[in-house]
Design a protein around this motif. Structure first.
Motif, short mmCIF file in Angstrom:
data_model
loop_
_atom_site.label_atom_id
_atom_site.label_comp_id
_atom_site.label_asym_id
_atom_site.label_seq_id
_atom_site.Cartn_x
_atom_site.Cartn_y
_atom_site.Cartn_z
N SER A 68 -1.19 -0.73 4.71
CA SER A 68 -0.52 -1.70 5.63
C SER A 68 -1.30 -1.51 7.00
CB SER A 68 0.73 -1.28 6.31
OG SER A 68 1.11 0.25 6.27
N LEU A 69 -2.33 -0.37 7.25
CA LEU A 69 -2.98 -0.47 8.46
C LEU A 69 -4.09 -1.29 8.11
CD1 LEU A 69 -3.26 3.21 9.62
CD2 LEU A 69 -2.41 1.34 11.01
N LEU A 70 -4.88 -1.48 6.83
CA LEU A 70 -6.24 -2.25 6.74
C LEU A 70 -5.60 -3.43 6.79
CD1 LEU A 70 -8.94 -1.91 6.11
CD2 LEU A 70 -8.19 -2.61 3.83
N PHE A 71 -4.54 -4.00 6.49
CA PHE A 71 -3.94 -5.63 6.64
C PHE A 71 -3.74 -5.98 8.34
CE2 PHE A 71 -3.59 -5.47 2.20
CZ PHE A 71 -3.98 -6.74 1.55
N ALA A 227 0.99 -11.84 0.68
CA ALA A 227 1.43 -11.85 -0.98
C ALA A 227 0.67 -10.86 -1.77
CB ALA A 227 1.20 -13.41 -1.65
N VAL A 228 -0.73 -10.66 -1.45
CA VAL A 228 -1.74 -9.88 -2.11
C VAL A 228 -1.02 -8.52 -1.67
CG1 VAL A 228 -3.97 -8.93 -2.16
CG2 VAL A 228 -3.81 -11.38 -2.40
N TYR A 229 -0.99 -8.25 -0.50
CA TYR A 229 -0.52 -7.04 0.05
C TYR A 229 0.94 -6.68 -0.79
CZ TYR A 229 2.50 -3.87 2.75
OH TYR A 229 3.13 -2.86 3.29
N ALA A 230 1.63 -7.72 -0.98
CA ALA A 230 2.94 -7.28 -1.39
C ALA A 230 2.81 -6.91 -2.86
CB ALA A 230 3.79 -8.64 -1.28
N LEU A 231 1.92 -7.59 -3.42
CA LEU A 231 1.64 -7.20 -5.03
C LEU A 231 1.04 -5.97 -4.99
CD1 LEU A 231 0.20 -10.47 -6.43
CD2 LEU A 231 2.42 -9.53 -7.09
N ALA A 232 0.06 -5.47 -4.16
CA ALA A 232 -0.37 -4.16 -4.18
C ALA A 232 0.42 -3.31 -3.87
CB ALA A 232 -1.69 -4.23 -3.34
N ARG A 233 1.71 -3.45 -2.97
CA ARG A 233 2.56 -2.54 -2.73
C ARG A 233 3.43 -2.32 -3.93
NH1 ARG A 233 2.53 1.38 0.79
NH2 ARG A 233 2.32 -0.09 2.81
N ALA A 234 3.92 -3.53 -4.48
CA ALA A 234 5.00 -3.24 -5.58
C ALA A 234 4.64 -3.33 -7.00
CB ALA A 234 6.10 -4.48 -5.15
N ALA A 296 -9.87 -8.57 -0.09
CA ALA A 296 -9.03 -9.42 0.64
C ALA A 296 -9.50 -9.51 2.20
CB ALA A 296 -7.49 -8.90 0.97
N PHE A 297 -10.04 -8.26 2.91
CA PHE A 297 -10.49 -8.18 3.93
C PHE A 297 -11.64 -9.11 4.36
CE2 PHE A 297 -12.93 -6.25 7.41
CZ PHE A 297 -11.87 -5.71 8.34
#
Lengths: 590, 86
Positions: A68-71, A227-234, A296-297
């Motif tokens: 989450s920090l990177l995002f 959404a990419v974050y959410a996929l990476a998390r879940a 993503a970054f």
């Protein structure tokens, strides 16, 4: 030690204060928001913060880890850059919407449970649509409505999934979910819609090119990347994502080749780049996840840079179609150079940022022995260079001379593009700082001789293909047209729905009017008007005939009675007699 | 070529010589890229990565296929008049 607050709060409160600040201070205030936010962010230790008890659940507004920090970092950075780019905009609505949008994205990224996650997720949609409507054109208005409806549907799907999931597991914590049971599939689908998966993607290519010049920079950064974050998390390591991602990298490039609106070309290439991230998340190894997140970054930066350069062209010329542009390098040389840096970065040229992240995903696919996936990704790498790397700068800045000699972009735009271009090159040449922020430890070396050579060959011979096709006249010329995409289904489908509803409901309306308004009401009216006269005549005519009235005299008597009863002007005596008879009848019947 | 207004500045690529120089640089770098390959030690994941000039060939073929498919298959299927949705 600084007392930290949830990162979303700074942006959202800051956004609401923007309209109150007038004059030259407004610019400073706008830029101060992401700066203060960033200082706040780097002082938040990893862990769980800001837990609030609500309706029997614990809401967590700060789940802070490396992912989450990177995002968080990149969202602050891109907000700062986008605000510089938008400093000349006098429309408060756009600034407020942009900041709330960025704040919502931060809210999603740091949400530790599904409740606040969902609320921020929906705020993303509501705030971002204002950046589309902000252009105040009919096309933008309509595209904005479609965008809103599609996301509302996706949001409901996600909500249903969350309800089922919470019911099943009894916990609202947001962590690894994985595909098991209907709830998780609905959540997966809801994420996928925001991620612009194939068939769910047209909201992006439909709406982004209609957004404001500055709004699209925000748009390109937040919705798909959260959404990419959410996929990476879940859903890391979910096999379906590998294929979904690979298809995402492949199919948009065909559309991009024949598309005339250059911002729409970029929208297609946005899907193509998000495909690499989705694919990496699906592969799910440490290298692949690192690659997806790093990409993503980088994508946020170089896609913003490309959109900014196209925005500068719209700002100066009012045009964006490939058919209308050309030869602008003459008077917009800096914009042209920045655009080419963005193009080189998205194409993953060595020494530019795309190279150091995209290759991680490719290598992860190769290490997993995924041959077909690897071939598709390599095809997409060549293809993205073709449409985003060459087509965009070539048709805008070179190609035929459009005769336009616009001024160079304003200083704030150039500054924003310059900062972004610098970052693209810096990360490309010196990827260590980015690698050190990734979720897993990185032991990946992008700059090996065969890798650099292979990638350079791939790109140069793609360029050769472009040049030869262009010189031979085979390359499809830009044409003024629309290209159908899957949004046809709901754009035309909604018309069909409208047609059916209009036909059936209006038909029922017409029929009712015919029966009740014209028919029944008139009939009752006639009955109540003529009824008493008819009854009276029925009784009186035989009496008159017996009394010897015939011919004209009888007709006259009939007319008199009819007129008297129809207008209700019978002599008082008769009215009283009738009333008495009526009362007597009622009394007898009782 | 369009007629230039009198006194208008000549820009970089208005001179054919500069365009030819650029193309010359481009084509010679292609040749160099093909040549270097034989001096680079490869450590491939897949066997075909060892084939000579695999990446160059793939890049070229991929783009030609991409353009032909987009032009002759996709465009006839999806192209409509600009006011199609109005």
């Amino acid at each position: 030690m600084i007392n930290t607050v949830p990162p979303a709060a700074i942006f959202i409160i800051g956004a609401l204060l923007v309209p109150l600040i007038k004059g030259k201070w407004k610019s400073a205030f706008l830029l101060l928001i992401p700066v203060i936010g960033f200082i706040n962010l780097i002082h938040i230790p990893q862990g769980t913060h800001w837990v609030t008890h609500f309706l029997g659940y614990d809401l967590v507004f700060g789940k802070v880890d490396r992912l989450s920090l990177l995002f968080g970092y990149i969202f602050h950075l891109i907000t700062f850059i986008s605000l510089i780019y938008a400093l000349h905009v006098k429309d408060d609505l756009q600034h407020v919407a942009g900041l709330i949008y960025a704040g919502s994205a931060l809210g999603v990224v740091f949400a530790g449970e599904l409740f606040s996650f969902f609320v921020f997720w929906e705020m993303l949609t509501v705030s971002s649509v204002l950046l589309i409507w902000g252009r105040r054109r009919r096309a933008s208005l309509l595209a904005g409505y479609r965008y809103l409806l599609v996301h509302a549907a996706g949001g409901l799907c996600l909500l249903a999934g969350i309800v089922l999931h919470v019911n099943q597991t009894g916990s609202i914590e947001f962590g690894y979910i994985g595909l098991s049971g209907l709830g998780s599939y609905l959540i997966f689908f809801g994420f996928g819609l925001n991620c612009a998966w194939p068939l769910l993607h047209p909201w992006l290519t439909d709406a982004y090119p209609e957004a404001t010049v500055t709004g699209v920079i925000f748009l390109s950064a937040f919705t798909t990347k959260t959404a990419v974050y959410a996929l990476a998390r879940a859903f890391p390591g979910t096999e379906a994502l590998i294929w979904i991602g690979a298809i995402m990298t492949g199919f948009p490039i065909f559309f991009a080749v024949i598309e005339n609106d250059l911002r729409r070309v970029l929208a297609y290439s946005l899907i193509n780049q998000v495909g690499f991230m989705v694919c990496g998340i699906g592969i799910g190894t440490a290298l692949a996840i690192n690659g997806a997140i790093a990409h993503a970054f980088n994508d946020i930066l170089f896609k913003a840079l490309l959109f900014m350069s196209m925005g500068a062209i719209i700002y100066r010329t009012g045009k964006i179609n490939g058919t209308a542009l050309g030869g602008l390098y003459r008077t917009m040389p800096l914009t042209c150079i920045f655009c080419m840096v963005g193009a080189a970065s998205i194409s993953a040229f060595p020494l530019f940022s795309g190279f150091v992240s995209k290759s991680m995903v490719m290598d992860a696919a190769a290490q997993g022995h995924m041959r077909i996936i690897w071939f598709i990704l390599l095809f997409a790498s060549a293809g993205v260079f073709h449409h985003a790397g060459i087509k965009i700068p070539y048709f805008a800045f070179f190609s035929h001379d459009s005769g336009m000699r616009p001024k160079e972009a304003p200083f704030n735009m150039l500054l924003a593009m310059g900062i972004t271009a610098f970052l693209c090159i810096f990360i490309g040449c010196y990827p260590r700082p980015l690698y050190s922020l990734l979720p897993y430890p990185v032991d990946y070396v992008p700059y090996t001789a065969p890798h650099v050579l292979g990638q350079t060959q791939l790109l140069f011979f793609s360029a050769l293909a472009f040049s030869l096709l262009l010189l031979s006249g085979i390359y499809p010329g830009e044409q003024r047209c629309v290209n159908l995409d899957f949004d046809w289904i709901y754009r035309m489908g909604s018309r069909l729905f409208y047609y059916i509803m209009a036909k059936s409901l209006n038909g029922i309306n017409a029929l009712s009017e015919k029966i009740f308004v014209d028919g029944l009401a008139g009939y009752l009216g006639r009955i109540s008007r003529d009824g008493p006269a008819r009854v009276a005549l029925l009784a009186m005519v035989p009496a008159w005939i017996i009394g010897g009235a015939t011919g004209e005299k009888l007709a006259q008597k009939k007319a008199t009675v009819r007129a008297v009863l129809q207008t209700g002007t019978s002599p008082v005596g008769i009215s009283a007699a009738l009333a008495t008879i009526f009362l007597v009848v009622v009394f007898l019947l009782m | 070529m369009k007629e230039k207004a009198k006194g208008e500045k000549q820009y970089l690529f208005d001179k054919p010589r500069n365009v030819n120089r650029l193309l010359g640089c481009f084509f010679s770098s292609l040749v160099i890229l093909l040549g270097i390959e034989f001096f680079v030690h490869k450590h491939p994941h897949f066997p075909w990565e060892e084939w000579p000039e695999f990446y160059a060939l793939y890049g070229f073929v991929a783009c030609v296929v991409l353009v032909l498919a987009a032009k002759y298959i996709l465009r006839p299927l999806v192209k409509r008049r600009e006011d199609y949705y109005d």
